[in-house]
Design a protein around this motif. Structure first.
Motif, PDB file in Angstrom:
ATOM      1  N   GLU A   1      13.061   5.611  -2.528  1.00 38.98           N
ATOM      2  CA  GLU A   1      13.747   6.874  -2.816  1.00 38.98           C
ATOM      3  C   GLU A   1      12.821   8.072  -2.650  1.00 38.98           C
ATOM      4  O   GLU A   1      13.278   9.203  -2.457  1.00 38.98           O
ATOM      5  CB  GLU A   1      14.323   6.847  -4.229  1.00 38.98           C
ATOM      6  CG  GLU A   1      15.444   5.820  -4.396  1.00 38.98           C
ATOM      7  CD  GLU A   1      16.054   5.853  -5.787  1.00 38.98           C
ATOM      8  OE1 GLU A   1      15.581   6.658  -6.631  1.00 38.98           O
ATOM      9  OE2 GLU A   1      17.008   5.089  -6.029  1.00 38.98           O
ATOM     10  N   ILE A   2      11.507   7.847  -2.755  1.00 43.06           N
ATOM     11  CA  ILE A   2      10.523   8.881  -2.459  1.00 43.06           C
ATOM     12  C   ILE A   2       9.493   8.291  -1.507  1.00 43.06           C
ATOM     13  O   ILE A   2       9.327   7.065  -1.449  1.00 43.06           O
ATOM     14  CB  ILE A   2       9.827   9.420  -3.730  1.00 43.06           C
ATOM     15  CG1 ILE A   2       9.096   8.280  -4.458  1.00 43.06           C
ATOM     16  CG2 ILE A   2      10.829  10.108  -4.649  1.00 43.06           C
ATOM     17  CD1 ILE A   2       8.233   8.751  -5.607  1.00 43.06           C
ATOM     18  N   ASN A   3       8.816   9.149  -0.765  1.00 44.54           N
ATOM     19  CA  ASN A   3       7.784   8.681   0.150  1.00 44.54           C
ATOM     20  C   ASN A   3       6.557   8.233  -0.649  1.00 44.54           C
ATOM     21  O   ASN A   3       5.965   9.019  -1.380  1.00 44.54           O
ATOM     22  CB  ASN A   3       7.410   9.788   1.136  1.00 44.54           C
ATOM     23  CG  ASN A   3       6.325   9.351   2.098  1.00 44.54           C
ATOM     24  OD1 ASN A   3       5.188   9.782   1.982  1.00 44.54           O
ATOM     25  ND2 ASN A   3       6.672   8.504   3.040  1.00 44.54           N
ATOM     26  N   LYS A   4       6.178   6.974  -0.485  1.00 45.50           N
ATOM     27  CA  LYS A   4       5.067   6.413  -1.260  1.00 45.50           C
ATOM     28  C   LYS A   4       3.857   6.083  -0.405  1.00 45.50           C
ATOM     29  O   LYS A   4       2.754   5.929  -0.931  1.00 45.50           O
ATOM     30  CB  LYS A   4       5.533   5.145  -1.982  1.00 45.50           C
ATOM     31  CG  LYS A   4       6.643   5.363  -2.999  1.00 45.50           C
ATOM     32  CD  LYS A   4       7.032   4.046  -3.664  1.00 45.50           C
ATOM     33  CE  LYS A   4       8.129   4.238  -4.692  1.00 45.50           C
ATOM     34  NZ  LYS A   4       8.498   2.948  -5.346  1.00 45.50           N
ATOM     35  N   GLY A   5       4.038   5.930   0.897  1.00 47.13           N
ATOM     36  CA  GLY A   5       2.934   5.572   1.769  1.00 47.13           C
ATOM     37  C   GLY A   5       3.111   4.203   2.393  1.00 47.13           C
ATOM     38  O   GLY A   5       3.859   3.356   1.895  1.00 47.13           O
ATOM     39  N   LYS A   6       2.369   3.988   3.499  1.00 44.11           N
ATOM     40  CA  LYS A   6       2.495   2.733   4.240  1.00 44.11           C
ATOM     41  C   LYS A   6       2.144   1.528   3.372  1.00 44.11           C
ATOM     42  O   LYS A   6       2.833   0.506   3.391  1.00 44.11           O
ATOM     43  CB  LYS A   6       1.603   2.751   5.475  1.00 44.11           C
ATOM     44  CG  LYS A   6       1.657   1.457   6.284  1.00 44.11           C
ATOM     45  CD  LYS A   6       0.747   1.485   7.487  1.00 44.11           C
ATOM     46  CE  LYS A   6       0.795   0.145   8.227  1.00 44.11           C
ATOM     47  NZ  LYS A   6      -0.082   0.132   9.414  1.00 44.11           N
ATOM     48  N   GLY A   7       1.051   1.642   2.593  1.00 43.65           N
ATOM     49  CA  GLY A   7       0.646   0.523   1.743  1.00 43.65           C
ATOM     50  C   GLY A   7       1.734   0.135   0.764  1.00 43.65           C
ATOM     51  O   GLY A   7       1.998  -1.048   0.548  1.00 43.65           O
ATOM     52  N   ALA A   8       2.381   1.146   0.159  1.00 45.61           N
ATOM     53  CA  ALA A   8       3.454   0.875  -0.799  1.00 45.61           C
ATOM     54  C   ALA A   8       4.629   0.184  -0.115  1.00 45.61           C
ATOM     55  O   ALA A   8       5.258  -0.717  -0.689  1.00 45.61           O
ATOM     56  CB  ALA A   8       3.909   2.172  -1.454  1.00 45.61           C
ATOM     57  N   ALA A   9       4.947   0.587   1.116  1.00 48.95           N
ATOM     58  CA  ALA A   9       6.015  -0.073   1.864  1.00 48.95           C
ATOM     59  C   ALA A   9       5.655  -1.532   2.145  1.00 48.95           C
ATOM     60  O   ALA A   9       6.511  -2.424   2.064  1.00 48.95           O
ATOM     61  CB  ALA A   9       6.282   0.670   3.168  1.00 48.95           C
ATOM     62  N   LEU A  10       4.387  -1.776   2.446  1.00 45.22           N
ATOM     63  CA  LEU A  10       3.949  -3.154   2.671  1.00 45.22           C
ATOM     64  C   LEU A  10       4.038  -3.977   1.390  1.00 45.22           C
ATOM     65  O   LEU A  10       4.410  -5.150   1.430  1.00 45.22           O
ATOM     66  CB  LEU A  10       2.522  -3.164   3.212  1.00 45.22           C
ATOM     67  CG  LEU A  10       2.350  -2.658   4.646  1.00 45.22           C
ATOM     68  CD1 LEU A  10       0.876  -2.574   5.011  1.00 45.22           C
ATOM     69  CD2 LEU A  10       3.099  -3.543   5.637  1.00 45.22           C
ATOM     70  N   HIS A  11       3.695  -3.359   0.258  1.00 37.59           N
ATOM     71  CA  HIS A  11       3.819  -4.081  -1.016  1.00 37.59           C
ATOM     72  C   HIS A  11       5.251  -4.566  -1.219  1.00 37.59           C
ATOM     73  O   HIS A  11       5.482  -5.716  -1.615  1.00 37.59           O
ATOM     74  CB  HIS A  11       3.434  -3.173  -2.184  1.00 37.59           C
ATOM     75  CG  HIS A  11       2.014  -2.694  -2.142  1.00 37.59           C
ATOM     76  ND1 HIS A  11       1.533  -1.747  -3.014  1.00 37.59           N
ATOM     77  CD2 HIS A  11       0.987  -3.028  -1.333  1.00 37.59           C
ATOM     78  CE1 HIS A  11       0.257  -1.517  -2.738  1.00 37.59           C
ATOM     79  NE2 HIS A  11      -0.097  -2.282  -1.717  1.00 37.59           N
ATOM     80  N   THR A  12       6.216  -3.676  -0.948  1.00 37.63           N
ATOM     81  CA  THR A  12       7.629  -4.035  -1.102  1.00 37.63           C
ATOM     82  C   THR A  12       8.000  -5.180  -0.163  1.00 37.63           C
ATOM     83  O   THR A  12       8.637  -6.162  -0.567  1.00 37.63           O
ATOM     84  CB  THR A  12       8.525  -2.822  -0.830  1.00 37.63           C
ATOM     85  OG1 THR A  12       8.225  -1.785  -1.769  1.00 37.63           O
ATOM     86  CG2 THR A  12      10.002  -3.186  -0.939  1.00 37.63           C
TER      87      THR A  12
END
Length: 239
Positions: free
Chosen positions: A72-83
């Motif tokens: 829902e908010i931009n968190k960064g590439k690393g955060a997307a990888l965590h998901t």
């Protein structure tokens, strides 16, 4: 190891122009031993039409297993990888950028050491082998090699390309690591943490690289380089 499924983690931020093309490339890949593909796309709150492009693609290609998630908010590439890593159900997973810099046809090159029982982790190196490479920025390349050297000093590994996108893991190993870095610090963090796993078997294979310029959408910058240095030191001493 009986490998039935490969989870392909795709972090996406403002990639409307290319993501359908990389999905086409992935769809055309035939994996070793009839391994099936599970695509996990994590839209990191894109401000362009990335979401619409992905949903149209999913409607038109219902035979391709795609799991879609968004922040829902931009968190960064690393955060997307965590998901994406958390949601993976394949025995093996690989990281795939949503641009066109890396060739999914080379998944099998990464898979082979794992399928043959030699490796737990495989890095795809842009700096070894005879695969084609686009000629771009000298200082960017030098920066990548410096970060790899610095990482190697502290991890006691002998990698040639720590910053590569193409990293393939046995899923149970990467899911067992507590990852913290939200942006491009993911690369040195995960490298540091896997290097500390007793008995880990890490391999490297040469891959192609069709790099893009900043005008074409490349996002990593010099600030991320300094963050990588910080992460190399941080995760050596802290964890």
């Amino acid at each position: 190891m009986n490998i039935k499924k490969l989870s392909i983690i795709i972090p996406a931020y403002n990639e409307a122009a290319t993501i359908h093309r990389i999905l086409d490339k992935i769809k055309d890949v035939h994996l070793l031993n009839d391994i099936t593909k599970e695509l996990i796309i994590v839209n990191d709150c894109s401000s362009d039409s990335t979401k619409d492009v992905i949903h149209k693609y999913m409607e038109a290609n219902q035979g391709l297993k795609i799991n879609y998630f968004e922040h829902e908010i931009n968190k960064g590439k690393g955060a997307a990888l965590h998901t994406g890593i958390e949601m993976a159900t394949g025995e093996i997973l690989v990281i795939q950028d949503a641009d066109l810099e890396y060739d999914p046809q080379e998944y099998n090159d990464l898979l082979k050491p794992i399928v043959m029982g030699f490796a737990d982790v495989v890095y795809g190196s842009r700096f070894m082998g005879s695969n084609p490479h686009r000629i771009l920025f000298f200082w960017h390349t030098l920066g990548n090699k410096f970060l790899t050297l610095l990482s190697n000093i502290f991890t006691n590994l002998n990698l040639t390309d720590m910053e590569t996108c193409y990293k393939m893991f046995r899923t149970n190993i990467i899911q067992g690591i507590k990852l913290k870095e939200k942006r491009f610090g993911f690369e040195p963090e995960v490298t540091s943490k896997i290097s500390k796993i007793k008995g880990i078997r890490i391999y490297e294979v040469g891959i192609s690289y069709y790099g893009r310029t900043y005008e074409e959408g490349k996002k990593i910058g010099w600030k991320d380089g300094f963050r990588a240095i910080y992460c190399i030191l941080k995760y050596y001493f802290k964890d």
